[in-house]
Design a protein around this motif. Structure first.
Motif, PDB file in Angstrom:
ATOM      1  N   ASN A 397     118.526  89.358  56.213  1.00 17.16           N
ATOM      2  CA  ASN A 397     117.311  89.439  57.020  1.00 17.16           C
ATOM      3  C   ASN A 397     116.444  90.524  56.378  1.00 17.16           C
ATOM      4  O   ASN A 397     116.972  91.403  55.688  1.00 17.16           O
ATOM      5  CB  ASN A 397     117.642  89.859  58.451  1.00 17.16           C
ATOM      6  N   PRO A 398     115.140  90.520  56.637  1.00 11.56           N
ATOM      7  CA  PRO A 398     114.318  91.627  56.088  1.00 11.56           C
ATOM      8  C   PRO A 398     114.880  92.986  56.508  1.00 11.56           C
ATOM      9  O   PRO A 398     114.857  93.941  55.721  1.00 11.56           O
ATOM     10  CB  PRO A 398     112.951  91.368  56.704  1.00 11.56           C
ATOM     11  N   VAL A 399     115.401  93.067  57.716  1.00 10.76           N
ATOM     12  CA  VAL A 399     115.902  94.341  58.227  1.00 10.76           C
ATOM     13  C   VAL A 399     117.030  94.903  57.364  1.00 10.76           C
ATOM     14  O   VAL A 399     117.210  96.116  57.263  1.00 10.76           O
ATOM     15  CB  VAL A 399     116.345  94.183  59.702  1.00 10.76           C
ATOM     16  N   ALA A 400     117.761  94.026  56.710  1.00  8.40           N
ATOM     17  CA  ALA A 400     118.925  94.480  55.951  1.00  8.40           C
ATOM     18  C   ALA A 400     118.540  95.210  54.667  1.00  8.40           C
ATOM     19  O   ALA A 400     119.391  95.770  53.998  1.00  8.40           O
ATOM     20  CB  ALA A 400     119.827  93.289  55.622  1.00  8.40           C
ATOM     21  N   SER A 401     117.248  95.163  54.334  1.00  5.73           N
ATOM     22  CA  SER A 401     116.865  95.845  53.100  1.00  5.73           C
ATOM     23  C   SER A 401     116.244  97.213  53.348  1.00  5.73           C
ATOM     24  O   SER A 401     115.846  97.897  52.405  1.00  5.73           O
ATOM     25  CB  SER A 401     115.918  94.954  52.290  1.00  5.73           C
ATOM     26  N   ILE A 402     116.115  97.643  54.618  1.00  3.36           N
ATOM     27  CA  ILE A 402     115.562  98.972  54.858  1.00  3.36           C
ATOM     28  C   ILE A 402     116.603 100.045  54.543  1.00  3.36           C
ATOM     29  O   ILE A 402     117.807  99.767  54.507  1.00  3.36           O
ATOM     30  CB  ILE A 402     115.031  99.144  56.303  1.00  3.36           C
ATOM     31  N   ILE A 403     116.121 101.245  54.306  1.00  4.37           N
ATOM     32  CA  ILE A 403     117.027 102.344  53.926  1.00  4.37           C
ATOM     33  C   ILE A 403     117.950 102.680  55.090  1.00  4.37           C
ATOM     34  O   ILE A 403     117.544 102.670  56.256  1.00  4.37           O
ATOM     35  CB  ILE A 403     116.201 103.596  53.531  1.00  4.37           C
ATOM     36  N   ASP A 404     119.208 102.930  54.777  1.00  2.75           N
ATOM     37  CA  ASP A 404     120.214 103.257  55.793  1.00  2.75           C
ATOM     38  C   ASP A 404     120.340 102.179  56.875  1.00  2.75           C
ATOM     39  O   ASP A 404     120.582 102.466  58.043  1.00  2.75           O
ATOM     40  CB  ASP A 404     119.883 104.595  56.468  1.00  2.75           C
ATOM     41  N   TYR A 405     120.198 100.912  56.474  1.00  4.30           N
ATOM     42  CA  TYR A 405     120.247  99.804  57.424  1.00  4.30           C
ATOM     43  C   TYR A 405     121.529  99.788  58.257  1.00  4.30           C
ATOM     44  O   TYR A 405     121.510  99.738  59.481  1.00  4.30           O
ATOM     45  CB  TYR A 405     120.034  98.484  56.663  1.00  4.30           C
ATOM     46  N   ARG A 406     122.653  99.905  57.563  1.00  7.66           N
ATOM     47  CA  ARG A 406     123.924  99.806  58.276  1.00  7.66           C
ATOM     48  C   ARG A 406     124.054 100.916  59.320  1.00  7.66           C
ATOM     49  O   ARG A 406     124.390 100.660  60.482  1.00  7.66           O
ATOM     50  CB  ARG A 406     125.097  99.869  57.290  1.00  7.66           C
ATOM     51  N   VAL A 407     123.767 102.121  58.897  1.00  8.75           N
ATOM     52  CA  VAL A 407     123.910 103.269  59.801  1.00  8.75           C
ATOM     53  C   VAL A 407     122.976 103.120  60.995  1.00  8.75           C
ATOM     54  O   VAL A 407     123.365 103.340  62.142  1.00  8.75           O
ATOM     55  CB  VAL A 407     123.631 104.573  59.040  1.00  8.75           C
ATOM     56  N   LYS A 408     121.763 102.670  60.703  1.00  7.75           N
ATOM     57  CA  LYS A 408     120.782 102.547  61.782  1.00  7.75           C
ATOM     58  C   LYS A 408     121.164 101.480  62.794  1.00  7.75           C
ATOM     59  O   LYS A 408     120.819 101.578  63.969  1.00  7.75           O
ATOM     60  CB  LYS A 408     119.391 102.254  61.191  1.00  7.75           C
ATOM     61  N   VAL A 409     121.837 100.462  62.332  1.00 10.57           N
ATOM     62  CA  VAL A 409     122.293  99.427  63.278  1.00 10.57           C
ATOM     63  C   VAL A 409     123.494  99.936  64.077  1.00 10.57           C
ATOM     64  O   VAL A 409     123.525  99.884  65.307  1.00 10.57           O
ATOM     65  CB  VAL A 409     122.665  98.123  62.529  1.00 10.57           C
ATOM     66  N   ILE A 410     124.458 100.481  63.356  1.00  6.42           N
ATOM     67  CA  ILE A 410     125.704 100.896  64.003  1.00  6.42           C
ATOM     68  C   ILE A 410     125.459 101.997  65.037  1.00  6.42           C
ATOM     69  O   ILE A 410     126.025 101.982  66.136  1.00  6.42           O
ATOM     70  CB  ILE A 410     126.712 101.355  62.925  1.00  6.42           C
ATOM     71  N   GLU A 411     124.577 102.891  64.670  1.00  5.34           N
ATOM     72  CA  GLU A 411     124.275 104.033  65.538  1.00  5.34           C
ATOM     73  C   GLU A 411     123.915 103.583  66.954  1.00  5.34           C
ATOM     74  O   GLU A 411     124.264 104.220  67.940  1.00  5.34           O
ATOM     75  CB  GLU A 411     123.131 104.822  64.884  1.00  5.34           C
ATOM     76  N   GLN A 412     123.241 102.436  67.061  1.00  6.68           N
ATOM     77  CA  GLN A 412     122.731 101.996  68.360  1.00  6.68           C
ATOM     78  C   GLN A 412     123.831 101.545  69.315  1.00  6.68           C
ATOM     79  O   GLN A 412     123.598 101.331  70.498  1.00  6.68           O
ATOM     80  CB  GLN A 412     121.709 100.867  68.155  1.00  6.68           C
ATOM     81  N   PHE A 413     125.035 101.370  68.782  1.00  3.16           N
ATOM     82  CA  PHE A 413     126.126 100.946  69.652  1.00  3.16           C
ATOM     83  C   PHE A 413     126.831 102.120  70.322  1.00  3.16           C
ATOM     84  O   PHE A 413     127.851 101.943  70.983  1.00  3.16           O
ATOM     85  CB  PHE A 413     127.130 100.088  68.869  1.00  3.16           C
ATOM     86  N   ASN A 414     126.282 103.313  70.106  1.00  3.07           N
ATOM     87  CA  ASN A 414     126.802 104.511  70.778  1.00  3.07           C
ATOM     88  C   ASN A 414     128.308 104.664  70.652  1.00  3.07           C
ATOM     89  O   ASN A 414     128.844 104.585  69.555  1.00  3.07           O
ATOM     90  CB  ASN A 414     126.397 104.494  72.255  1.00  3.07           C
ATOM     91  N   SER A 415     128.997 104.778  71.765  1.00  4.68           N
ATOM     92  CA  SER A 415     130.430 105.066  71.718  1.00  4.68           C
ATOM     93  C   SER A 415     131.239 103.930  71.106  1.00  4.68           C
ATOM     94  O   SER A 415     132.386 104.112  70.717  1.00  4.68           O
ATOM     95  CB  SER A 415     130.937 105.353  73.123  1.00  4.68           C
ATOM     96  N   ARG A 416     130.650 102.714  71.051  1.00  2.00           N
ATOM     97  CA  ARG A 416     131.424 101.587  70.516  1.00  2.00           C
ATOM     98  C   ARG A 416     131.193 101.386  69.021  1.00  2.00           C
ATOM     99  O   ARG A 416     131.639 100.381  68.461  1.00  2.00           O
ATOM    100  CB  ARG A 416     131.069 100.309  71.276  1.00  2.00           C
ATOM    101  N   MET A 417     130.491 102.345  68.407  1.00  2.00           N
ATOM    102  CA  MET A 417     130.078 102.062  67.034  1.00  2.00           C
ATOM    103  C   MET A 417     131.244 101.888  66.064  1.00  2.00           C
ATOM    104  O   MET A 417     131.130 101.154  65.093  1.00  2.00           O
ATOM    105  CB  MET A 417     129.086 103.098  66.511  1.00  2.00           C
ATOM    106  N   SER A 418     132.358 102.484  66.362  1.00  2.00           N
ATOM    107  CA  SER A 418     133.489 102.312  65.442  1.00  2.00           C
ATOM    108  C   SER A 418     134.142 100.921  65.598  1.00  2.00           C
ATOM    109  O   SER A 418     134.888 100.476  64.740  1.00  2.00           O
ATOM    110  CB  SER A 418     134.533 103.394  65.693  1.00  2.00           C
ATOM    111  N   GLU A 419     133.850 100.240  66.690  1.00  2.00           N
ATOM    112  CA  GLU A 419     134.462  98.913  66.907  1.00  2.00           C
ATOM    113  C   GLU A 419     133.663  97.786  66.254  1.00  2.00           C
ATOM    114  O   GLU A 419     134.139  96.667  66.124  1.00  2.00           O
ATOM    115  CB  GLU A 419     134.554  98.604  68.405  1.00  2.00           C
ATOM    116  N   ILE A 420     132.414  98.095  65.912  1.00  2.00           N
ATOM    117  CA  ILE A 420     131.540  97.025  65.429  1.00  2.00           C
ATOM    118  C   ILE A 420     131.838  96.673  63.973  1.00  2.00           C
ATOM    119  O   ILE A 420     132.003  97.549  63.127  1.00  2.00           O
ATOM    120  CB  ILE A 420     130.059  97.458  65.554  1.00  2.00           C
ATOM    121  N   CYS A 421     131.902  95.395  63.737  1.00  2.00           N
ATOM    122  CA  CYS A 421     132.095  94.908  62.379  1.00  2.00           C
ATOM    123  C   CYS A 421     130.785  94.270  61.940  1.00  2.00           C
ATOM    124  O   CYS A 421     130.449  93.171  62.357  1.00  2.00           O
ATOM    125  CB  CYS A 421     133.229  93.894  62.380  1.00  2.00           C
TER     126      CYS A 421
END
Lengths: 464, 213
Positions: A397-421
């Motif tokens: 997706n276009p979003v996947a090419s922004i800087i720090d994409y993975r971190v920015k997505v994962i961060e939003q899951f708060n306490s569950r961020m370590s569970e997200i794949c």
């Protein structure tokens, strides 16, 4: 396809031409039965072999066949003479044996490939000898539309008296096999079949002889070929109709129902056991009401169609997996109101822009949005509170090419961020650390209290 | 040999005949699926069903042809008599006309089958005793006069349905034991199961003989 029994008065054979291949002369025999025709190649020796049998068993005159010639039998003049002689020979023999049509003669003319009756006698023998074996190892069995057509037609015919008295060739073995078969494959074609003018996808057939079918896979057969589904509504569990130019699901689900009006449809047409439907690679634009005729549906796959929006399918209480990849979805508004407790959604290769419509699919565990047009990383806010979500794809997706994409997505899951794949990969320790920093920054920026506590309670509440 | 549905030693061919609406398809359905089909459609041409039963310790597969009762299909159904080992002739005890036609069905059967074919007369719909139009005694006498076996049965409740199919099989099996029925005759309606699974398809003509012995 050919039905010699019906059209023997309107049938003919002829030797049209001779061809030389690898220094052997083949004669091309043209067979015509009613409107069906095909050709078969034989060399002179095959004629001799046939003739011997016909003479000894069926009273064909011995002198009828043009004689052998050992030398100079390849000159064009001789070949032409012989072709003409064989032409006369075949015409005479057919005329003489028209009514009895002995097995050997039928085989010589390839009737077992193109004619209803002779095809089925051979099939009967195969299934008599191998049928139980095939049923026992439970693999799926492939019938051609030609065979299915022959079976359907044969059931409407009187069974003819034949010289083949052997019960091994009895049609009942075919039906016996069909009535027990559990997995069937049918593959259509628009090409001419063999050397004939038969086109498989113009033949009609039905599924009446199949009394215990569980799995059915139809590939490239247009729905107009199917006349009746017989008792499939009571037995079928897995259905695939692929590459069949289907426009709407009820083309198959109601294929044998004349009036496809919702009001006139009785309960008896429900598909009682059907749990998996795959209509991949068709032209479906709408999931229509007919889907309600499949109350036990668990897995719906409509990959590679022309869908833009879903209709209300929340009545399918058991639906868990929804594959809608390679369609034209863009908005996906309020899907929680349309689909029930779906666990897995495949939406890769669509035109999805926003995740808003998924925000209340509380049972969702897996969401594949690879190859869509999501641009804003904040879209993830809509799904970050889904309590069961574990697998998420946003790759390509276009979003996947922004800087720090993975971190920015994962961060939003708060306490569950370590569970997200995310995109097939869990967050690394490093990513989690960065995400926590980002989260702290977000707290400062938005002036909100860290949300662990209420997140924790709502989380456990939803899980239980 | 493995146990399970593919283990049997003989195949018997049956045919079910009788007037339209006497319940031939329902009898077949009751026998093969142990269920009653409430609104069974008219049979077009022929229907087919199988079930494996046991007679005297031998597993036997019944291949049952269920024919259309309508007169316009008579030419089709007639062609299925040939090579039947058992013929179940059905009438409806609540409709005398179906009983009156039995003699014509019997003539057809006698003409088109072989002498060893076992003919079993079934008076169906015995659950509708209140609307009875043919007495048991009368039908029993007809059966005796013509040397037929006879029961009254109900496809709805299942009463005597098993019995009719099983008794027919027993009688056929007996004929085989007595040697009255020749297994190798093409028209006998009885076949051995193919000898060994996985036998090559292109068997030479001499081994086409399907007798295992």
């Amino acid at each position: 396809m050919s039905s010699f029994l019906k059209y023997h008065e309107n049938s003919s054979v002829g030797v049209d031409e001779a061809t030389i291949k690898d220094n052997v002369t083949y004669y091309k025999i043209k067979v015509k039965v009613g409107s069906v025709n095909w050709h078969v190649m034989h060399r002179y020796n095959d004629f001799v072999e046939l003739h011997d049998k016909l003479v000894s068993d069926h009273g064909v005159g011995k002198e009828l066949l043009p004689p052998k010639k050992v030398i100079r039998n390849k000159t064009p003049k001789f070949v032409e003479q012989r072709r003409e002689a064989l032409n006369v020979y075949l015409k005479e023999v057919l005329n003489y044996l028209k009514l009895s049509m002995p097995y050997e003669f039928a085989h010589f003319l390839d009737f077992h490939k193109y004619d209803i009756f002779f095809l089925l006698t051979d099939l009967a023998k195969t299934l008599y000898l191998e049928g139980d074996n095939l049923l026992e190892n439970a693999k799926s069995y492939k019938f051609t539309p030609l065979e299915l057509h022959a079976i359907s037609e044969r059931l409407k015919m009187a069974c003819p008296p034949t010289e083949k008295q052997d019960q091994t060739y009895d049609f009942s073995h075919v039906l016996d096999f069909c009535s027990q078969l559990r997995s069937l494959d049918v593959e259509g074609s628009y090409e001419k079949y063999g050397t004939s003018n038969i086109i498989l996808n113009e033949l009609q057939f039905d599924f009446i002889p199949f009394k215990s079918l569980v799995n059915l896979r139809i590939l490239g057969v247009p729905m107009r070929c199917i006349q009746s589904v017989g008792s499939l509504r009571d037995t079928l569990v897995n259905l695939s109709v692929l590459t069949a130019t289907v426009i709407s699901l009820n083309e198959f689900l109601l294929v044998d129902i004349l009036h496809k009006e919702p009001s006139s449809i009785a309960d008896t047409v429900k598909w009682k056991k059907l749990a998996m439907i795959n209509f991949g690679n068709n032209n479906i634009e709408n999931v229509d009401w007919a889907i309600k005729l499949v109350p036990r549906l668990q897995h719906l796959s409509l990959s590679s169609n022309k869908l833009k929006e879903l209709c209300d399918i929340s009545s399918l209480h058991e639906l868990r997996i929804l594959d809608l990849s390679m369609n034209s979805f863009s908005l996906c508004e309020k899907w929680h109101a349309k689909i029930g407790n779906v666990v897995k959604i495949e939406l890769s290769q669509n035109k999805v822009e926003s995740l808003r419509g998924f925000s209340r699919l509380y049972s969702l565990e897996s969401l594949n949005l690879g190859c869509n047009v999501i641009t804003d990383v904040e879209e993830v806010q809509h799904i970050c509170k889904l309590p069961c979500l574990e697998y998420l794809w946003l790759t390509a997706n276009p979003v996947a090419s922004i800087i720090d994409y993975r971190v920015k997505v994962i961060e939003q899951f708060n306490s569950r961020m370590s569970e997200i794949c995310l995109d097939n990969e869990r967050a690394s320790e490093k990513e989690l650390d960065t995400a926590r920093v980002l989260q702290a920054l977000r707290v400062v920026k938005e002036g909100k209290i860290p949300t662990f506590l209420d997140n924790h309670t709502s989380h456990s509440f939803n899980k239980s | 040999m493995t146990s399970g549905p593919y283990n049997y030693s003989y195949i018997f061919k049956y045919i079910i005949i009788g007037d339209m609406g006497v319940g031939k398809s329902c009898l077949l359905h009751q026998f093969t699926d142990k269920k009653f089909m409430a609104d069974c459609p008219h049979t077009i041409g022929v229907e087919f069903g199988t079930r494996i039963i046991e007679v005297a310790g031998q597993k036997i597969k019944l291949q049952i042809w269920d024919t259309a009762g309508q007169e316009r299909f008579r030419a089709v159904t007639r062609s299925y008599y040939r090579g039947a080992a058992g013929a179940l002739m059905v009438y409806d005890i609540t409709r005398r006309s179906t009983y009156n036609h039995l003699s014509s069905w019997l003539t057809d059967t006698r003409n088109l089958t072989n002498p060893s074919t076992v003919i079993f007369l079934i008076g169906n719909k015995s659950d509708l005793d209140a609307q009875r139009d043919v007495t048991y005694e009368e039908a029993k006498q007809f059966a005796d006069e013509n040397g037929l076996m006879f029961v009254e049965a109900s496809a709805k409740t299942g009463q005597n349905v098993e019995e009719a199919f099983l008794e027919t099989a027993k009688k056929i099996y007996q004929s085989i034991q007595d040697g009255r029925l020749d297994l190798n005759a093409a028209e006998s309606g009885v076949q051995h199961k193919p000898a060994s699974p996985g036998r090559p398809l292109a068997a030479p003509p001499s081994s086409r003989d399907n007798c295992a012995c």
